[in-house]
Scaffold this motif. Structure first.
Motif, PDB file in Angstrom:
ATOM      1  N   THR A 242      41.216  50.423  36.457  1.00  0.00           N
ATOM      2  CA  THR A 242      42.499  50.353  37.150  1.00  0.00           C
ATOM      3  C   THR A 242      42.444  49.290  38.247  1.00  0.00           C
ATOM      4  OG1 THR A 242      41.863  51.993  38.799  1.00  0.00           O
ATOM      5  CG2 THR A 242      42.868  52.814  36.751  1.00  0.00           C
ATOM      6  N   PRO A 243      43.610  48.777  38.674  1.00  0.00           N
ATOM      7  CA  PRO A 243      43.611  47.835  39.801  1.00  0.00           C
ATOM      8  C   PRO A 243      42.940  48.398  41.050  1.00  0.00           C
ATOM      9  CG  PRO A 243      45.727  47.779  38.691  1.00  0.00           C
ATOM     10  CD  PRO A 243      44.956  48.910  38.073  1.00  0.00           C
TER      11      PRO A 243
ATOM     12  N   LEU B  95      45.756  40.789  41.153  1.00  0.00           N
ATOM     13  CA  LEU B  95      45.429  41.803  40.150  1.00  0.00           C
ATOM     14  C   LEU B  95      46.709  42.262  39.472  1.00  0.00           C
ATOM     15  CD1 LEU B  95      42.890  44.021  42.141  1.00  0.00           C
ATOM     16  CD2 LEU B  95      42.397  42.084  40.648  1.00  0.00           C
TER      17      LEU B  95
ATOM     18  N   GLU C 288      48.060  44.954  36.452  1.00  0.00           N
ATOM     19  CA  GLU C 288      47.709  46.050  35.546  1.00  0.00           C
ATOM     20  C   GLU C 288      48.168  45.730  34.129  1.00  0.00           C
ATOM     21  OE1 GLU C 288      47.679  50.915  35.532  1.00  0.00           O
ATOM     22  OE2 GLU C 288      49.117  49.840  36.793  1.00  0.00           O
TER      23      GLU C 288
ATOM     24  N   THR D 218      42.899  45.847  33.887  1.00  0.00           N
ATOM     25  CA  THR D 218      43.382  44.992  34.966  1.00  0.00           C
ATOM     26  C   THR D 218      42.990  43.549  34.701  1.00  0.00           C
ATOM     27  OG1 THR D 218      43.170  46.787  36.584  1.00  0.00           O
ATOM     28  CG2 THR D 218      43.309  44.547  37.449  1.00  0.00           C
TER      29      THR D 218
END
Length: 278
Positions: free
Chosen positions: A13-14, A102, A104, A109
Motif C-alpha cells: 500500500t502507499p 506515490l 495506488e 503502489t
C-alpha cells in the motif's frame, strides 16, 4: 543541471511504501545503497527544514516544499553541508528539487521520483537509485517491524533531555490526548533500572502502569529501553542549530492498527513539545 526520473512498483500500500521510505530506521537502511550512514532529520511538516546528514555532518540542508502523506513529497535542497557547515565553494545542489510521488494501483503502489542534480553525478544516481528502491521494496513488502515518530523542539538540548527523562517533568506531558494524563511517574535513569508511568483517563474510568527497563543510555544523545512485553524502543536527540529533533522508533504491538499507534506516539511527542514551549 540535469533532471533524472525513476519509476518503481511495489506490491504494498502507499502507506507501507511511505513508511519504508521515511521511517527513520528504514531510511537509514535503504541509504546503505549509497554506502553512507545517513538520516533525515525533520518533523515532516510543510515548510520545515530537512537535514539529510551523515554521522560526520555531511549532506544537505533542505526544505519540505510540498507534502501529502502517503502520496507526495517535494524537497527543495538549500545548502550542501560539510561537517555541519554550509559549503560555499565549488558546484553545489543549491536550489535543486527532489520529488517523490506515490500512486495506488490495483496491484500495489507506483513510485515516480524526479531528481535535479549536477551533470557529473547523473551516471552515479542512475546506477544507485534502482538499488536503493529495491531495498525500499523489500522493506515495504515485509511486515512492519518498527514505526517512527519525530518532533522538532526549539529549546536547549539539556532542557529537552531533562523533560523527557525526569519523572517530575514526565507527569506534565505524557498523554496521547487531552482526556488522558499521567498522574504518577517514577524511575531511575540507569541501565538495568525500571521506570513506571501511570497512564489514566481523567474521568477515572481506566488506568494502567507502563513499565520500561533501560538498556542503553548516552546522556543527551540516545536512549534504548524495552517494555515488559519485550518491545524495543529507541530515542535519539539530534541538534541542528537551535532545534532539537527527538525521534522515537518503536516496535508496534499486535492489538491496535499501526496508524493509530503511530498517531498516539506522535501526540505524546507533540505534548512534550507543548510543555517545553509553555
Amino acid at each position: 543541471m540535469i533532471t533524472l526520473s525513476f519509476e518503481h512498483h511495489f506490491k504494498a500500500t502507499p502507506e507501507r511504501v511511505w513508511n519504508a521510505l521515511w521511517d527513520d530506521a528504514n531510511y537509514q537502511q535503504w541509504m546503505e545503497a549509497f554506502s553512507v550512514q545517513s538520516r533525515a532529520l525533520t518533523d515532516w511538516q510543510l515548510g520545515s527544514k530537512v537535514y539529510f546528514i551523515t554521522t560526520e555532518g555531511d549532506g544537505m540542508e533542505s526544505e519540505i516544499g510540498e507534502i501529502i502523506p502517503n502520496q507526495r513529497i517535494a524537497f527543495h535542497h538549500l545548502h550542501q553541508l560539510k561537517k555541519g557547515e554550509i559549503v560555499t565553494t565549488g558546484p553545489t545542489w543549491n536550489g535543486y528539487k527532489e520529488i517523490y510521488t506515490l500512486t495506488e494501483t490495483e496491484t500495489g503502489t507506483h513510485l515516480h521520483m524526479t531528481l535535479e542534480t549536477l551533470d557529473h553525478y547523473a551516471d552515479y544516481f542512475r546506477e544507485v537509485f534502482p538499488k536503493a528502491f529495491a531495498i525500499v521494496q523489500h522493506i515495504a513488502e515485509q511486515p512492519e517491524k518498527t514505526l517512527t515518530v519525530t518532533t522538532a523542539i526549539p529549546a536547549p538540548l539539556e532542557k529537552v533531555w531533562n523533560a523527557f527523562t525526569q519523572p517530575e517533568h514526565v507527569v506534565h506531558w505524557n498523554q496521547a490526548s487531552p482526556d488522558w494524563h499521567c498522574p504518577k511517574a517514577e524511575g531511575v535513569l540507569e541501565v538495568g533500572q525500571k521506570f513506571t508511568y501511570t497512564m489514566a483517563a481523567k474521568d477515572g474510568s481506566v488506568a494502567f502502569d507502563l513499565v520500561g527497563i533501560y538498556d542503553e543510555i548516552e546522556p543527551m544523545q540516545f536512549l534504548r529501553y524495552h517494555f515488559e512485553d519485550h518491545r524495543q524502543i529507541t530515542v535519539s536527540f539530534d541538534v541542528m542549530g537551535d532545534t532539537v529533533y527527538v525521534t522515537q522508533t518503536f516496535q508496534p504491538e499486535n492489538i491496535h492498527p499501526h496508524n493509530l499507534q503511530k498517531m498516539g506516539w506522535q501526540c505524546i511527542l507533540e505534548a512534550l513539545k507543548g510543555y517545553l514551549s509553555s
